[in-house]
Design a protein around this motif. Structure first.
Motif, mmCIF file in Angstrom:
data_model
loop_
_atom_site.group_PDB
_atom_site.id
_atom_site.type_symbol
_atom_site.label_atom_id
_atom_site.label_comp_id
_atom_site.label_asym_id
_atom_site.label_seq_id
_atom_site.Cartn_x
_atom_site.Cartn_y
_atom_site.Cartn_z
ATOM 1 N N LEU A 1 64.183 -25.953 12.971
ATOM 2 C CA LEU A 1 64.078 -25.682 14.302
ATOM 3 C C LEU A 1 65.252 -25.893 15.130
ATOM 4 N N LEU A 2 65.809 -24.909 15.584
ATOM 5 C CA LEU A 2 67.061 -24.942 16.497
ATOM 6 C C LEU A 2 66.613 -25.197 17.832
ATOM 7 N N PRO B 1 53.957 -26.843 17.059
ATOM 8 C CA PRO B 1 53.308 -27.997 17.051
ATOM 9 C C PRO B 1 52.177 -28.257 18.182
ATOM 10 N N TYR B 2 52.395 -27.469 19.426
ATOM 11 C CA TYR B 2 51.487 -27.573 20.509
ATOM 12 C C TYR B 2 51.265 -26.032 21.032
ATOM 13 N N SER C 1 51.554 -23.905 10.620
ATOM 14 C CA SER C 1 52.093 -24.683 11.634
ATOM 15 C C SER C 1 53.437 -25.348 11.408
ATOM 16 N N LEU C 2 54.362 -25.332 12.380
ATOM 17 C CA LEU C 2 55.437 -26.013 11.678
ATOM 18 C C LEU C 2 55.275 -27.624 11.850
ATOM 19 N N ASN C 3 55.770 -28.063 10.712
ATOM 20 C CA ASN C 3 55.870 -29.546 10.475
ATOM 21 C C ASN C 3 56.951 -30.242 10.807
ATOM 22 N N LEU C 4 56.998 -30.834 11.938
ATOM 23 C CA LEU C 4 58.236 -31.437 12.546
ATOM 24 C C LEU C 4 58.188 -32.963 12.392
ATOM 25 N N PRO C 5 59.408 -33.886 12.430
ATOM 26 C CA PRO C 5 59.372 -35.055 12.687
ATOM 27 C C PRO C 5 59.021 -35.515 14.068
#
Length: 175
Positions: free
Chosen positions: A76-77, A134-135, A160-164
Motif C-alpha cells: 500500500l502506497l 479494508p473499509y 481484500s487487502l490485509n494490512l497491519p
C-alpha cells in the motif's frame, strides 16, 4: 524537469524532519501520527526520503501486505509528500519509482493507493475493482482506489487487502 536529490531509506531519527514536511505539505490534514508510526516500525514498511541540500524534501511509504486468502504479496502506497517549494520537479515520481523497483526485487507485483486519480494515473495507477480496501469508501471517492502492476504482472487475485493494525483505523479511510 527533475530536481536533484538523493533517495534513501528513512530511520526513526528522521521523524522530526518528516513531521515538519507533512505539516507544511498538508496543513489541513494531520498525518504526523501515522507517519511517526510507519517510520517507527508499525508494520513492514519501505519508507523512502528524498534529500536535497541536507534536508528531507520528500517522503513516501509503502506498507507490505497481502491480498485476501491467497496470501499474494502486495504493498500500500501511503502517505506521499513533497515539500511545497519542491513540487512539480519529479521528486514524487522518483521516489515512487524507486519504491516500485525495490518492491519488485522482493517479488511484490501489486501496489495499491487511495488517492487522486489525476495524479496517480501519471504514475501508472488505474482503478482497482478486484482487490478491496479494508473499509468501504464513500461514493465521492469513486475511482480513488487504484493499483499498479509491477513487471508486467497479471491481474491480482480478488479479495481484500490485509494490512497491519496501523492501517485498520476507519478514520484513515474517510474524507
Amino acid at each position: 524537469m527533475t530536481a536533484k536529490s538523493d533517495i534513501r531509506e528513512t530511520t526513526p531519527g528522521d521523524i522530526p524532519a518528516l513531521e515538519k514536511l507533512y505539516r507544511a505539505t498538508f496543513p489541513e490534514e494531520d498525518l504526523v501520527a501515522l507517519v511517526r508510526e510507519l517510520v517507527s516500525g508499525a508494520g513492514d514498511v519501505l519508507s523512502l526520503a528524498a534529500v536535497a541540500d541536507g534536508a528531507i524534501v520528500g517522503h513516501v511509504a509503502f506498507t507490505r501486505c497481502t491480498i485476501g486468502e491467497s496470501g499474494t504479496r502486495a504493498a500500500l502506497l501511503a502517505p506521499l509528500a513533497v515539500a511545497p517549494d519542491r513540487q512539480r520537479q519529479g521528486l514524487g515520481r522518483a521516489r515512487v519509482n524507486a519504491g516500485f523497483d525495490r518492491l519488485a526485487e522482493e517479488s511484490i507485483l501489486y501496489v495499491f493507493v487511495l488517492g487522486d486519480p489525476s495524479y496517480y494515473s501519471r504514475l501508472g495507477f488505474t482503478r482497482e475493482d478486484a482487490v478491496m480496501p479494508p473499509y468501504a469508501l464513500p461514493p465521492e471517492w469513486d475511482g480513488a482506489w487504484q493499483s499498479v502492476r509491477l513487471r508486467g504482472a497479471a491481474s491480482p487475485p480478488p479479495g481484500s487487502l490485509n494490512l497491519p493494525p496501523v492501517w485498520l483505523r476507519p478514520e484513515l479511510w474517510l474524507p
